[in-house]
Design an enzyme around this catalytic site. Structure first.
Site, short mmCIF file in Angstrom:
data_model
loop_
_atom_site.label_atom_id
_atom_site.label_comp_id
_atom_site.label_asym_id
_atom_site.label_seq_id
_atom_site.Cartn_x
_atom_site.Cartn_y
_atom_site.Cartn_z
N LYS A 194 0.95 -13.50 -2.95
CA LYS A 194 1.99 -12.61 -3.48
C LYS A 194 2.68 -11.83 -2.37
CE LYS A 194 1.60 -8.33 -4.51
NZ LYS A 194 1.74 -6.98 -4.63
N ASN A 195 1.91 -11.25 -1.46
CA ASN A 195 2.54 -10.37 -0.47
C ASN A 195 3.30 -11.15 0.60
OD1 ASN A 195 1.82 -8.12 -1.87
ND2 ASN A 195 0.07 -7.59 -0.57
N CYS B 175 3.14 -0.02 -7.12
CA CYS B 175 1.88 0.70 -7.32
C CYS B 175 1.93 2.05 -6.64
CB CYS B 175 0.71 -0.11 -6.76
SG CYS B 175 0.31 -1.52 -7.79
N ARG C 151 4.28 6.93 -0.52
CA ARG C 151 4.27 5.70 0.27
C ARG C 151 5.56 5.69 1.09
NH1 ARG C 151 2.22 0.67 -3.32
NH2 ARG C 151 2.47 -0.33 -1.32
N ASP D 248 -6.67 -3.86 0.18
CA ASP D 248 -6.37 -4.47 -1.13
C ASP D 248 -7.60 -5.13 -1.76
OD1 ASP D 248 -3.82 -3.58 -0.87
OD2 ASP D 248 -2.97 -5.51 -0.27
N ARG E 171 1.27 -8.17 -12.25
CA ARG E 171 2.21 -8.13 -11.12
C ARG E 171 1.75 -9.04 -10.01
NH1 ARG E 171 2.62 -2.86 -8.38
NH2 ARG E 171 3.53 -4.38 -7.00
N1 EPU Z 1 3.26 4.00 6.42
C1 EPU Z 1 3.97 5.02 6.99
N2 EPU Z 1 5.31 4.83 7.18
C2 EPU Z 1 5.94 3.67 6.82
C3 EPU Z 1 5.20 2.64 6.25
C4 EPU Z 1 3.86 2.83 6.05
O1 EPU Z 1 3.43 6.06 7.30
O2 EPU Z 1 7.16 3.58 7.04
C5 EPU Z 1 1.81 4.16 6.20
C6 EPU Z 1 1.43 4.10 4.73
O3 EPU Z 1 1.53 5.36 4.12
C7 EPU Z 1 0.02 3.59 4.82
C8 EPU Z 1 0.01 2.67 6.03
O4 EPU Z 1 1.15 3.05 6.79
O5 EPU Z 1 -0.87 4.65 5.05
C9 EPU Z 1 0.10 1.19 5.75
O6 EPU Z 1 1.21 0.89 4.90
P1 EPU Z 1 1.97 -0.50 4.92
O7 EPU Z 1 3.39 -0.25 5.29
O8 EPU Z 1 1.19 -1.47 5.74
O9 EPU Z 1 1.92 -0.92 3.41
P2 EPU Z 1 3.03 -1.66 2.57
O10 EPU Z 1 3.76 -2.62 3.45
O11 EPU Z 1 3.83 -0.70 1.78
C10 EPU Z 1 1.60 -3.72 1.97
C11 EPU Z 1 1.12 -4.38 0.71
C12 EPU Z 1 0.06 -3.52 0.05
C13 EPU Z 1 -1.08 -3.27 1.02
C14 EPU Z 1 -0.56 -2.70 2.34
C15 EPU Z 1 -1.63 -2.58 3.41
C16 EPU Z 1 3.10 -5.55 -0.02
C17 EPU Z 1 4.21 -5.68 -0.98
N3 EPU Z 1 2.26 -4.56 -0.18
O12 EPU Z 1 2.16 -2.47 1.57
O13 EPU Z 1 -0.42 -4.30 -1.02
O14 EPU Z 1 -2.00 -2.36 0.47
O15 EPU Z 1 0.48 -3.55 2.85
O16 EPU Z 1 -2.19 -3.82 3.68
O17 EPU Z 1 2.95 -6.39 0.88
C18 EPU Z 1 -1.29 -4.74 -3.12
O18 EPU Z 1 -1.02 -5.94 -2.94
O19 EPU Z 1 -2.02 -4.33 -4.05
C19 EPU Z 1 -0.74 -3.75 -2.22
C20 EPU Z 1 -0.63 -2.48 -2.53
#
Ligand code: EPU
Length: 433
Positions: A25-26, A120, A126, A310, A402
């Site tokens: 998915k991701n 989520c 986030r 995750d 989802r």
């Molecule tokens: N963060 C920041 N600033 C940013 C972006 C992130 O401070 O601009 C922080 C976040 O607050 C967090 C950490 O960095 O503490 C990691 O966040 P990341 O950006 O890696 O997360 P994401 O890209 O929003 C994706 C997955 C999530 C998964 C995370 C971590 C997708 C669509 N989502 O989220 O997946 O938990 O990476 O591996 O790819 C899930 O599939 O259930 C899910 C939530």
């Protein structure tokens, strides 16, 4: 109308047999928007049938892309005649990964206007500041107003060196997307290394991009003038595989998990072995079995190749039944323990203090009415329900759907007694809380 459908699980039965894992998915939620950058038809295979994918395809269609389903797991996308670069707000707010539209629209049209992503909510913010920092370094002006992100680069994007202050999956992929058609070279330092980052780079390279180093913490993107169409198969979903493996840990039994890349599962299998699993790795499958007692472990979630956040709720559900006390430290998100209250309704003994959860194993969980607080928390409820004595009703399953392709059918295939029931608003009885 609210979605009131639920899963009913008659638990306390070991899982046996086999399950085939779907595409990641991701990865696919970044690959679908990436087709906006492509001047040709993209045929994408191994696409999971999950609602996030359906929403994203709908978003592209509303923007004028041609989308054709060739079979349940293959889709062809042609964005060459996209007319409308305004993104449909209602759909955008339904999912987190809609933020990849900012990178791709900026990359192709040098302009993006995108509703702030939904998806989520773990109970905290986030942020997307690292995405914004990357776009600005590439020459875009970015502002966030009234729930929208506005980005533009009238002179086009230019390659730059970008050091991420936090290791972010989304920022790494979004900057990669924006930089693919930029002029000159972009270097992302302190990049995230998850398998889906490599998959996005492989997709873009298959269409003519020049991206090197994905999977390490320094990614170099040499901008190209144009991407061409082609065929690409998405990698298997590491977290879906891990979820079924965690379910076997909770229920006992033995399952062959097919269509996986065992290397991507190493951080998960290492922990399952500590918990008492036997794991046999094959080329593209793993067999996970548990016949003896479930042992306690400690987990700290970290960016890849660390233990994935995750998978944290799903393993926590299994650890509720382990002998002894387990300690989980959440190292990625500020707050990802909203599901604990639900597990307590089933008899779990868990204390949470900030980023740490202390799980004192109990000899049994008992079925209850519980709700999914988010996608992985919902998966944890299903796992707890499969292991619990009696009947568990999992509500708010839209979160689960989802990201899990045909979860009910897949679990039934492993012998689970689970069914999905449709509930109309009149029939719904509010849950006492
Ligand atoms: N963060 C920041 N600033 C940013 C972006 C992130 O401070 O601009 C922080 C976040 O607050 C967090 C950490 O960095 O503490 C990691 O966040 P990341 O950006 O890696 O997360 P994401 O890209 O929003 C994706 C997955 C999530 C998964 C995370 C971590 C997708 C669509 N989502 O989220 O997946 O938990 O990476 O591996 O790819 C899930 O599939 O259930 C899910 C939530």
């Amino acid at each position: 109308m609210r979605n009131l459908d639920k899963f009913i699980i008659n638990g306390n039965k070991p899982l046996r047999g086999e399950v085939t894992v779907s595409g990641a998915k991701n990865a696919v939620v970044a690959i679908i928007p990436a087709t906006i950058l492509v001047n040709g038809v993209c045929r994408i295979e191994n696409v999971p049938q999950v609602s996030d994918v359906i929403i994203q395809l709908e978003i592209l269609q509303q923007m004028g892309a041609q989308v054709r389903s060739m079979n349940p797991t293959t889709v062809e996308i042609d964005c060459r005649h996209m007319r409308n670069i305004r993104t449909p707000e209602d759909l955008m707010r339904k999912m987190r990964a809609s933020y990849y539209l900012i990178g791709t629209l900026l990359g192709r049209y040098h302009k993006a206007e995108v509703a702030m992503p939904g998806g989520c909510n773990f109970g905290g913010v986030r942020p997307i500041d690292q995405h914004v920092k990357g776009f600005e370094a590439l020459g875009a002006e970015v502002s966030v107003k009234n729930g929208f992100v506005y980005a533009q680069a009238p002179q086009g994007l230019r390659g730059a060196n970008i050091y991420l202050d936090v290791v972010s999956v989304g920022a790494t992929m979004n900057i990669m997307l924006a930089a693919t058609l930029a002029e000159g070279q972009t270097v992302i330092e302190n990049a995230a290394k998850e398998p889906h980052i490599v998959d996005l780079a492989n997709f873009l390279n298959a269409m003519g991009a020049e991206i090197m180093g994905a999977g390490t913490d320094v990614i170099k993107i040499r901008g190209v003038k144009e991407l061409h169409g082609g065929t690409y198969s998405v990698i298997p979903d590491q977290i879906e595989a891990g979820t079924y493996m965690a379910a076997v840990m909770a229920t006992g039994g033995s399952v062959l998990v097919r269509n996986v890349i065992p290397k991507h599962l190493e951080c998960i299998t290492a922990k399952l072995i500590e918990m008492g699993a036997q794991v046999e790795e094959m080329d593209d499958a793993v067999r996970v079995s548990r016949t003896g007692p479930l042992r306690r472990i400690n987990i700290k979630t970290l960016p890849y190749p660390g233990f994935p956040t995750d998978m944290q709720p799903q393993l926590a559900a299994a650890l509720c039944l382990a002998e002894g006390t387990s300690i989980i430290t959440e190292g990625v998100w500020d707050n990802r323990y909203r599901y604990v209250e639900e597990l307590r309704r089933m008899g779990a003994k868990i204390q949470v203090d900030g980023k740490v959860a202390i799980i004192e194993g109990v000899s049994e969980l008992t079925g209850a009415k519980v709700r999914s607080c988010d996608l992985r928390a919902g998966a944890a409820m299903v796992i707890a329900g499969l292991a619990a004595k009696g009947v568990t009703e999992v509500e708010e399953i839209a979160y689960i759907e989802r990201g899990y392709d045909n979860i009910v059918e897949k679990l039934q295939g492993m012998g689970a007694d689970i069914r999905r029931v449709t509930v109309s608003e009149e029939d719904a009885v509010p849950m006492a809380r």
